[in-house]
Design a protein around this motif. Structure first.
Motif, short mmCIF file in Angstrom:
data_model
loop_
_atom_site.label_atom_id
_atom_site.label_comp_id
_atom_site.label_asym_id
_atom_site.label_seq_id
_atom_site.Cartn_x
_atom_site.Cartn_y
_atom_site.Cartn_z
N ALA A 54 0.22 1.02 -2.50
CA ALA A 54 -1.12 0.57 -2.95
C ALA A 54 -0.84 0.21 -1.03
N THR A 55 -0.10 -0.90 -0.64
CA THR A 55 -0.09 -1.40 0.76
C THR A 55 -0.29 -0.79 1.30
N ILE A 96 -2.41 3.07 6.29
CA ILE A 96 -3.03 4.21 7.17
C ILE A 96 -4.39 4.40 6.82
N ALA A 97 -4.83 4.31 5.73
CA ALA A 97 -6.52 3.96 6.20
C ALA A 97 -7.00 3.24 7.29
N ALA A 98 -6.69 2.10 6.94
CA ALA A 98 -6.81 1.11 8.61
C ALA A 98 -6.66 1.99 9.35
N GLU A 99 -5.65 3.27 10.05
CA GLU A 99 -5.18 3.12 10.77
C GLU A 99 -6.59 4.64 11.17
N ALA A 143 -12.16 1.04 1.94
CA ALA A 143 -12.63 -0.19 0.84
C ALA A 143 -11.67 0.29 -0.25
N ARG A 144 -11.48 1.94 -0.44
CA ARG A 144 -11.26 2.12 -1.62
C ARG A 144 -9.18 1.76 -1.96
N ALA A 145 -8.99 1.80 -1.29
CA ALA A 145 -7.49 1.02 -0.51
C ALA A 145 -7.11 -0.21 -0.89
#
Length: 407
Positions: free
Chosen positions: A147-148, A153-156, A183-185
């Motif tokens: 999850a981290t 990766i979502a932030a990238e 946000a979901r991540a």
């Protein structure tokens, strides 16, 4: 445990915070099992019952089970011509005939063996519970790692979407979708920590650890040991719960022998000393009952019925154990096959797909929606692989417990 010696991956994540503890402070599966052997309340209670049975055997092993009985009488009478005194003392020791003592000793020896088997069975079940709880806790730790990583990766991807939006390559919708994905991540990270707290709370409870103690786990989820079904089936016949039933059957047979011994009369030997008017008399004495009505037939009937019941239960238990082992073996074999399928045909391309999808989006070859679909599929596959590993590890522990080799 033999089953989990080789490592495919090792999870070592501190729960108290981002600082990782030293390796020697981590809790391994072997250490958890050792603590369970020493501190599990059900196991300690079962072991204490062994000492109770041994104490009862010690009492029953005395050569004479009853103390001698002593009776005494003294008196006298006076008349005008004479005065006389009389003293009467007797002692009687009851003796057991017909093998009563050996039958009682046989009952208590069987109870000791049964208590020892019950303690081993309690340990077997406790170790299975601790093993399953340990692996589930490892799973939650690895899920937190996944999850981290997904959050990073979502932030990238959000940064890529922001650059492309500023360059006019994509609409505001892509930027909004990327923000929602972040946000979901982050929510998934919180959920993973919550699940982790539940799993470690369960493990702490089983091991008797204080709730405030930081807990770091180090363990292996992938085992390479292959089991032989024929060997497991052979060893399962000596499972402790089977031995407990066998001991109960031996105790019931000893109770039947005790019932037969009750057909013998109760017998006692003793002596008496009498003194009257200066004359002393020593007499031998014997006492016995006549077993005309109660010849132990009730005790024999109860013991015989118990023997027949335990024979049926033992036969059914042996068949059930073999079925349990076969079922556990099939479950483990299929769970292991599921792990190998993902390893051979899915995991190898995940990293490549993740890199290609991100590069394709940055180059404008796919949309953000398509990228997010690929990302979700990658995360679900990794999570599914982790679940398969845990299921295989727990099914392996269940198999060893079912066969009685988890000790």
């Amino acid at each position: 445990m033999r089953l989990f010696r080789r490592v495919t991956f090792v999870i070592s994540l501190a729960l108290a915070g981002p600082t990782v503890s030293r390796a020697q402070d981590s809790l391994t599966l072997e250490q958890a099992l050792a603590r369970a052997r020493e501190r599990t309340s059900s196991v300690l209670s079962a072991r204490a019952r062994i000492e109770e049975a041994r104490a009862r055997l010690g009492a029953a092993s005395l050569l004479l089970s009853e103390n001698p009985e002593v009776d005494a009488a003294a008196g006298g009478w006076n008349s005008r011509e004479d005065r006389s005194e009389k003293v009467d003392v007797g002692i009687m020791q009851n003796l057991e005939l017909g093998g009563r003592r050996s039958a009682r000793i046989g009952i208590l020896r069987a109870e000791i063996v049964s208590s020892e088997a019950d303690a081993e069975n309690a340990l077997r079940e406790a170790l299975r519970d601790v093993t399953a709880s340990f692996f589930r806790a490892l799973q939650t730790q690895e899920r937190l790692v996944l999850a981290t990583r997904a959050e990073s990766i979502a932030a990238e991807i959000l940064e890529i979407a922001r650059r492309r939006h500023e360059a006019g390559d994509v609409a505001l919708l892509d930027l909004n979708l990327a923000q929602v994905a972040v946000a979901r991540a982050r929510a998934d990270v919180h959920a993973a920590r919550s699940t982790q707290a539940v799993a470690l709370g369960q493990l702490r409870r089983l091991l008797g650890l204080p709730p405030e103690q930081p807990l770091q786990l180090q363990g292996e989820l992938r085992g390479s040991l292959r089991h032989d079904l024929a060997d497991l089936l052979a060893r399962a016949t000596d499972r402790p719960d089977i031995r407990a039933l066998q001991s109960q059957l031996e105790a019931a047979n000893a109770e039947f022998r005790l019932g037969r011994a009750l057909a013998w009369p109760e017998f006692g030997l003793g002596g008496r000393y009498e003194r009257e008017e200066g004359n002393s008399t020593v007499l031998g004495a014997v006492r016995f009952t006549l077993p005309l009505f109660d010849r132990g037939q009730g005790a024999r009937a109860v013991a015989g019925a118990r023997v027949r019941r335990l024979e049926l239960e033992l036969d059914a238990a042996r068949r059930a154990v073999l079925t349990e082992v076969r079922t556990a073996f099939e479950v483990y074999d299929q769970q292991r096959a599921a792990v190998e399928e993902l390893e051979q045909n899915a995991l190898r391309v995940l990293e490549e797909n993740e890199s290609l999808s991100r590069e394709s989006y940055e180059a404008g070859q796919i949309s953000l929606a398509e990228l997010l679909v690929v990302r979700r599929e990658i995360l679900e596959t990794r999570d599914d692989y982790l679940s398969r590993l845990v299921d295989a590890a727990i099914s392996a522990a269940d198999l060893e417990a079912s066969a009685g080799v988890l000790k």
